[in-house]
Design a protein around this motif. Structure first.
Motif, short mmCIF file in Angstrom:
data_model
loop_
_atom_site.label_atom_id
_atom_site.label_comp_id
_atom_site.label_asym_id
_atom_site.label_seq_id
_atom_site.Cartn_x
_atom_site.Cartn_y
_atom_site.Cartn_z
N ARG B 236 0.72 -1.31 0.03
CA ARG B 236 -0.01 0.08 0.01
C ARG B 236 0.92 1.27 0.02
O ARG B 236 0.68 2.25 -0.69
CB ARG B 236 -1.24 -0.07 1.30
N VAL B 237 1.94 1.30 0.90
CA VAL B 237 2.91 2.48 0.74
C VAL B 237 3.32 2.55 -0.73
O VAL B 237 3.51 3.83 -1.15
CB VAL B 237 4.12 2.18 1.85
N GLU B 238 3.71 1.70 -1.47
CA GLU B 238 4.29 1.73 -2.54
C GLU B 238 3.32 2.22 -3.60
O GLU B 238 3.58 3.04 -4.67
CB GLU B 238 4.95 0.57 -3.26
N ILE B 239 2.20 1.82 -3.77
CA ILE B 239 1.19 2.30 -4.32
C ILE B 239 0.74 3.55 -4.32
O ILE B 239 0.64 4.29 -5.07
CB ILE B 239 -0.04 1.32 -4.32
N GLY B 240 0.82 3.94 -2.94
CA GLY B 240 0.43 5.34 -2.60
C GLY B 240 1.68 6.45 -3.01
O GLY B 240 1.37 7.37 -3.57
N GLU B 241 2.91 5.91 -2.94
CA GLU B 241 3.89 6.93 -3.33
C GLU B 241 3.89 6.87 -4.95
O GLU B 241 4.14 7.90 -5.50
CB GLU B 241 5.18 6.29 -2.99
N PHE B 242 3.56 5.85 -5.68
CA PHE B 242 3.44 5.97 -7.10
C PHE B 242 2.47 6.80 -7.45
O PHE B 242 2.64 7.65 -8.43
CB PHE B 242 3.26 4.35 -7.59
N ASN B 243 1.16 6.67 -6.73
CA ASN B 243 0.25 7.67 -7.34
C ASN B 243 0.51 9.17 -7.06
O ASN B 243 0.34 10.11 -7.88
CB ASN B 243 -1.22 7.32 -6.25
N SER B 244 1.20 9.50 -6.11
CA SER B 244 1.76 10.85 -5.68
C SER B 244 2.86 11.36 -6.60
O SER B 244 2.64 12.44 -7.08
CB SER B 244 2.27 11.03 -4.12
N VAL B 245 3.77 10.49 -7.09
CA VAL B 245 4.56 10.80 -7.84
C VAL B 245 3.93 11.01 -9.47
O VAL B 245 4.38 11.81 -10.02
CB VAL B 245 5.79 9.86 -8.09
N LEU B 246 3.15 10.13 -9.79
CA LEU B 246 2.32 10.16 -10.96
C LEU B 246 1.84 11.63 -10.86
O LEU B 246 1.47 12.19 -12.22
CB LEU B 246 1.43 9.24 -11.05
N GLN B 247 0.92 12.05 -9.86
CA GLN B 247 0.25 13.22 -9.83
C GLN B 247 1.37 14.33 -10.23
O GLN B 247 0.98 15.41 -10.89
CB GLN B 247 -0.47 13.45 -8.56
N GLU B 248 2.24 14.29 -9.49
CA GLU B 248 3.40 15.39 -9.71
C GLU B 248 4.05 15.50 -11.21
O GLU B 248 4.11 16.41 -11.78
CB GLU B 248 4.63 15.21 -8.83
N TYR B 249 4.13 14.24 -11.86
CA TYR B 249 4.55 14.06 -13.25
C TYR B 249 3.24 14.82 -14.07
O TYR B 249 3.58 15.22 -15.22
CB TYR B 249 4.83 12.78 -13.55
N ASP B 250 2.03 14.14 -13.64
CA ASP B 250 1.17 14.78 -14.68
C ASP B 250 1.05 16.47 -14.73
O ASP B 250 0.69 17.21 -15.64
CB ASP B 250 -0.27 14.29 -13.94
N LYS B 251 1.39 16.77 -13.32
CA LYS B 251 1.21 18.21 -13.35
C LYS B 251 2.26 18.95 -14.12
O LYS B 251 1.97 19.96 -14.87
CB LYS B 251 1.33 18.76 -11.85
N LEU B 252 3.45 18.29 -14.05
CA LEU B 252 4.47 19.07 -15.27
C LEU B 252 4.19 18.82 -16.23
O LEU B 252 4.58 19.73 -17.36
CB LEU B 252 5.74 18.24 -14.74
N MET B 253 3.55 17.59 -16.73
CA MET B 253 3.33 17.58 -18.14
C MET B 253 2.24 18.41 -18.79
O MET B 253 2.36 19.12 -19.74
CB MET B 253 2.89 16.07 -18.58
#
Lengths: 148, 360
Positions: B236-253
């Motif tokens: 669950r921790v890894e999935i949560g971290e992935f989702n947060s990094v993905l959101q950050e990347y989407d924002k930059l994109m």
């Protein structure tokens, strides 16, 4: 934290299975000096819940070692329980090795002027980290000087 | 006195007569042999068992960790961290899109089962809970070691190690094998110590618990804690971290895409035609280029008059409208005559508006 017997205190009315001294976890509560009886029914209840606990070690591998030990490995529950116990044991060793690796890497980065970033840090398991971790669990490793 | 010999045959043949099913008569031997040959030669049984390492949770955790590393490396490449936010290093550079399957980060385990205390979870009547016997394929010791080696690599990756030396993996595999042998040996020892279990091969739980306590000092119930906190929680921790990094990347994109779009919208024909405006600005840097453009326009339009700025522009407008006139007076006339008969009035109106705007 759920420790021995999941925090439930059973009265010693069932008897039967003898006294088993439960080991307390490092963050466990009090009462570690008391000896508690572990009736087979409680363990069997726990064992029946293991259906969703998929172990990494395949059941066929554990069955092989059970057969070598003279057992008939047809009860999936106990086979899976043994697999999980072995997985837990190795996981504890690997976690200790990771702590040793992190401590060694941290010392190296503090000594060097241009330390690497936390994100760039990659951990490599070597014999230097694994040897002390195994020693804590009673496995002493001796290697030749010329081997890595 | 007649001597009796131990191997002598009975004198009278009163023994049991052989029944026809116990012997093959001579006449039937050949057809019987042909029948056996029709069945084909006996082939040795090929036993190929596939030992699969099935652990969806661990596989998903490792896959999500890899995806997180990819995203973080992309973020570090295309942005710069200032404080708690990431800023694009080059707004003109488009950040590549990444497409990870959404099922990679799907929740595989129902939260109810592992959030509730284990004694509140009702047991389900299945073949597993009943303990129905299940046969496992027989595999060799070398196959076991190979499977254990892969298991160790998976556990190392799950713990956070990215690399490992060969000798360390070998040592871990040996340690696992030794633990299993010792554990089962201790288990067997408890069987041997009890007379009623000495010859038993059926697996029982209580001796197993005793063997585990003797070997490790902890109860078998600790396995539940390990699975809940080390495997499930880690997933669950890894999935949560992935989702947060993905959101950050989407924002930059999205920021990168919007900046690229903005730059595209700001470019228009005015900037392109301003290269002819060398006399208005009086810039020496643009004179040479504009003179070349004026000569080019003269060649195209056939005008022999002096190449003033306005005449050059009108020539260009005429060229754009598909009208090339050799008479410069016509080109410097009113803007309403800029369009040809072939084109509609709409084009003339468009040219007039554009011309008026340009002059002012």
């Amino acid at each position: 934290m759920v420790g021995s017997n999941f925090g439930i205190i059973y009265h010693n009315s069932a008897g039967g299975a003898g006294h088993v001294n439960h080991g307390q976890s490092s963050g466990g509560g009090g009462g570690g000096d008391r000896e508690r009886t572990t009736p087979a029914s409680h363990l069997s209840d726990f064992m029946s819940q293991l259906e969703d606990y998929t172990p990494l070690i395949p059941d066929a591998v554990t069955s092989h070692y059970l057969n070598m030990g003279g057992f008939q490995s047809d009860d999936k529950r106990i086979v899976r329980l043994i697999s999980l116990a072995a997985q837990k044991y190795m996981s504890d060793i690997i976690d200790d090795a990771l702590q040793h690796s992190k401590a060694r890497t941290h010392m190296q980065t503090t000594n060097t002027p241009g330390g690497s970033k936390a994100k760039d840090r990659k951990f490599t398991l070597t014999m230097e980290d694994l040897q002390p971790a195994l020693a804590d669990y009673g496995i002493n490793v001796r290697k030749m000087d010329y081997s890595q | 006195m007649q001597t009796e010999h131990w191997g002598s045959l009975p004198a009278e043949d009163d023994g049991v007569q052989l029944t026809p099913d116990k012997y093959v008569p001579t006449a039937a031997k050949k057809p019987k042999l042909d029948e056996i040959r029709l069945r084909g030669d006996l082939q040795p049984d090929e036993k190929h068992h596939k030992v699969e390492l099935k652990s969806a949770l661990v596989t998903q955790t490792i896959e999500v960790m890899k995806q997180t590393e990819v995203l973080q490396s992309l973020i570090e490449t295309y942005s710069n961290k200032n404080g708690s936010s990431n800023y694009l290093l080059n707004p003109c550079l488009m950040i590549p899109e990444v497409d990870f399957p959404p099922e990679n980060a799907a929740e595989l385990v129902g939260s109810q089962k592992f959030q509730k205390p284990i004694w509140f979870t009702p047991s389900v009547d299945t073949a597993y809970s009943r303990g129905d016997p299940q046969a496992y394929p027989e595999i060799s010791s070398s196959a076991c070691r190979q499977a254990m080696r892969k298991v160790m690599c998976g556990m190392l990756r799950l713990a956070g190690f990215t690399d490992c030396s060969e000798s360390a993996v070998q040592l871990l595999t040996d340690a696992t094998e030794e633990f299993l042998r010792s554990f089962i040996g201790e288990y067997r020892g408890y069987y041997d110590s009890q007379p009623r279990l000495q010859k038993s091969t059926v697996l029982q739980l209580v001796p197993l618990e005793r063997a585990h306590v003797a070997l490790t000092g902890t109860s078998l119930t600790q396995v539940h804690n390990y699975y809940k906190h080390k495997v499930l929680a880690r997933n669950r921790v890894e999935i949560g971290e992935f989702n947060s990094v993905l959101q950050e990347y989407d924002k930059l994109m999205k920021e990168s895409q919007s900046s690229m779009q903005k730059q595209h919208n700001e470019f228009n024909g005015h900037d392109f035609l301003n290269i002819l405006d060398n006399s208005a600005t009086g810039s020496s840097q643009s004179i040479g280029g504009n003179l070349a453009m004026g000569d080019m326009l003269q060649d195209l339009g056939g005008s022999t008059g002096s190449s003033g700025t306005v005449s050059s522009q009108q020539m260009l407008y005429g060229l754009l409208d598909g009208q090339i006139s050799s008479n410069t007076s016509n080109m410097t006339g009113t803007s309403g005559n800029g369009s040809t008969g072939g084109n509609g009035n709409g084009n003339g109106a468009t040219v007039s508006n554009f011309h008026a705007t340009f002059e002012t």
